[in-house]
Design an enzyme around this catalytic site. Structure first.
Site, PDB file in Angstrom:
ATOM      1  CE  LYS A   1      42.345  43.399  47.684  1.00  0.00           C
ATOM      2  NZ  LYS A   1      42.978  44.622  47.204  1.00  0.00           N
TER       3      LYS A   1
ATOM      4  NE  ARG B   1      42.998  42.507  41.348  1.00  0.00           N
ATOM      5  CZ  ARG B   1      43.751  42.111  42.368  1.00  0.00           C
ATOM      6  NH1 ARG B   1      43.504  40.992  42.995  1.00  0.00           N
ATOM      7  NH2 ARG B   1      44.736  42.868  42.780  1.00  0.00           N
TER       8      ARG B   1
ATOM      9  NE  ARG C   1      51.660  45.753  49.646  1.00  0.00           N
ATOM     10  CZ  ARG C   1      50.584  45.378  48.966  1.00  0.00           C
ATOM     11  NH1 ARG C   1      49.469  45.096  49.609  1.00  0.00           N
ATOM     12  NH2 ARG C   1      50.605  45.318  47.654  1.00  0.00           N
TER      13      ARG C   1
ATOM     14  NE  ARG D   1      52.511  42.725  46.032  1.00  0.00           N
ATOM     15  CZ  ARG D   1      51.185  42.634  46.052  1.00  0.00           C
ATOM     16  NH1 ARG D   1      50.566  42.253  47.164  1.00  0.00           N
ATOM     17  NH2 ARG D   1      50.471  42.913  44.995  1.00  0.00           N
TER      18      ARG D   1
ATOM     19  NE  ARG E   1      49.089  46.540  42.422  1.00  0.00           N
ATOM     20  CZ  ARG E   1      49.602  46.532  43.659  1.00  0.00           C
ATOM     21  NH1 ARG E   1      50.699  47.192  43.932  1.00  0.00           N
ATOM     22  NH2 ARG E   1      49.001  45.854  44.597  1.00  0.00           N
TER      23      ARG E   1
HETATM   24  P1  AMP Z   1      47.198  41.314  44.641  1.00  0.00           P
HETATM   25  O1  AMP Z   1      48.202  40.761  45.584  1.00  0.00           O
HETATM   26  O2  AMP Z   1      45.791  40.926  44.984  1.00  0.00           O
HETATM   27  O3  AMP Z   1      47.357  42.802  44.424  1.00  0.00           O
HETATM   28  O4  AMP Z   1      47.483  40.622  43.206  1.00  0.00           O
HETATM   29  C1  AMP Z   1      48.737  40.738  42.564  1.00  0.00           C
HETATM   30  C2  AMP Z   1      48.589  40.557  41.074  1.00  0.00           C
HETATM   31  O5  AMP Z   1      48.110  39.227  40.790  1.00  0.00           O
HETATM   32  C3  AMP Z   1      47.584  41.485  40.400  1.00  0.00           C
HETATM   33  O6  AMP Z   1      48.140  42.755  40.070  1.00  0.00           O
HETATM   34  C4  AMP Z   1      47.220  40.680  39.150  1.00  0.00           C
HETATM   35  O7  AMP Z   1      48.226  40.743  38.155  1.00  0.00           O
HETATM   36  C5  AMP Z   1      47.184  39.251  39.695  1.00  0.00           C
HETATM   37  N1  AMP Z   1      45.839  38.897  40.212  1.00  0.00           N
HETATM   38  C6  AMP Z   1      45.506  38.553  41.483  1.00  0.00           C
HETATM   39  N2  AMP Z   1      44.184  38.304  41.587  1.00  0.00           N
HETATM   40  C7  AMP Z   1      43.656  38.505  40.343  1.00  0.00           C
HETATM   41  C8  AMP Z   1      42.351  38.433  39.788  1.00  0.00           C
HETATM   42  N3  AMP Z   1      41.283  38.105  40.540  1.00  0.00           N
HETATM   43  N4  AMP Z   1      42.204  38.720  38.474  1.00  0.00           N
HETATM   44  C9  AMP Z   1      43.240  39.020  37.693  1.00  0.00           C
HETATM   45  N5  AMP Z   1      44.502  39.146  38.147  1.00  0.00           N
HETATM   46  C10 AMP Z   1      44.717  38.880  39.459  1.00  0.00           C
END
Ligand code: AMP
Length: 211
Positions: free
Chosen positions: A13, A87, A121, A154, A165
Site C-alpha cells: 500500500k 481499518r 522490509r 520497523r 497484524r
Molecule cells: P501501518 O504502517 O499502516 O501498518 O500502521 C502501523 C500501526 O499504526 C498499526 O499496526 C496500528 O497500530 C496503527 N494504525 C495505523 N492506522 C490505523 C488505523 N486506521 N486504525 C487503527 N490503528 C492504526
C-alpha cells in the site's frame, strides 16, 4: 480525486500510494506514518498509542480518527490517496461523515508473500521511503537512495508481530471490503507475484482508478 488504498499489511500500500502521488497529483496520507510521527516526536498522544503500534494491534477508532481528521481536513479540497485508514467498519463510517470517497483500491496478496515481504522490509528514518532487502534494495546498503538517510527495520515487522497484524487484519479489517463492495466503490487488484516491477502495479492501479 479521493482514493482509499486498502489491503493487508505488507501488500505494498505505502509503496504504491507514494508512487501514485506523481501520477495523480494528489497528496498521500498514511495513518501509519502519522502514528509513527507522534511516537517519534514523543508527544503525549505518541506515548499513549505506542503500545498498539509496537504490538501490531489497532489504535482505538476514536483516537485514530482524530489523528486523521487533523491532517485530512487540510486536503479535502485537493483530493487524496488515503492509506492505512479505514481499518474497521466503524472507521469507514467515520470517513463517510468526513467526506465522500470516489474509489477504494483493494490489494489482494497471499499471506506467504506478505510474511516474506515484511520480514525483509526497510524504511528510511528521514523521509519514510520504503525498500526491500530482497526485491527493492537501496543502491548503497543501509542508506536511502533519495536522501542518504539511515534505513531501519520497523519494530512491528518482527515475525510474532507480523502474525498478530495478519490476525487483526482478518478479524477487524476484512469486513471493510464488503462495506465498500456493497457501495460499488471497490476495485480489486491482484498482486500475487512479488517479483513484478512496482511501477507495473502502479500503472495497473492508475488504470483501474480511471475506469
Ligand atoms: P501501518 O504502517 O499502516 O501498518 O500502521 C502501523 C500501526 O499504526 C498499526 O499496526 C496500528 O497500530 C496503527 N494504525 C495505523 N492506522 C490505523 C488505523 N486506521 N486504525 C487503527 N490503528 C492504526
Amino acid at each position: 480525486m479521493k482514493i482509499v488504498i486498502f489491503g493487508p499489511p505488507g501488500s505494498g500500500k505505502g509503496t504504491y500510494a507514494s508512487r501514485l502521488v506523481n501520477k495523480l497529483g494528489v497528496p498521500h496520507i498514511s495513518t501509519g506514518d502519522l502514528v509513527r510521527e507522534e511516537i517519534r516526536n514523543k508527544t503525549p498522544l505518541g506515548k499513549q498509542i505506542e503500545k498498539y503500534s509496537s504490538s501490531g494491534t489497532l489504535v482505538p477508532d476514536a483516537v485514530i480518527t482524530d489523528i486523521l481528521k487533523k491532517r485530512l481536513t487540510a486536503e479535502l479540497s485537493k483530493g487524496f490517496i488515503l492509506e492505512g485508514y479505514p481499518r474497521t467498519v466503524g472507521q469507514a463510517k467515520e470517513l463517510e461523515k468526513i467526506t465522500k470517497v470516489d474509489v477504494v483500491v483493494n490489494l489482494n496478496v497471499p499471506d506467504s508473500v506478505i510474511v516474506d515481504r515484511l520480514s525483509s522490509r526497510l524504511q528510511c528514518k528521514t523521509c519514510g521511503a520504503i525498500y526491500n532487502s530482497k526485491t527493492m534494495p537501496p543502491k548503497v546498503a543501509g542508506k536511502c537512495d533519495k536522501d542518504g538517510g539511515e534505513l531501519f527495520r520497523r519494530v512491528d515487522d518482527q515475525p510474532e508481530v507480523i502474525q498478530e497484524r495478519l490476525k487483526v487484519y482478518q478479524q477487524a479489517s476484512e469486513p471493510v471490503i464488503d462495506f465498500y463492495r456493497s457501495k460499488h466503490l471497490l476495485k480489486d487488484i491482484r498482486n500475487e507475484d512479488p517479483s513484478v516491477d512496482p511501477e507495473k502495479v502502479v500503472d495497473q492501479i492508475a488504470k483501474a482508478i480511471k475506469q
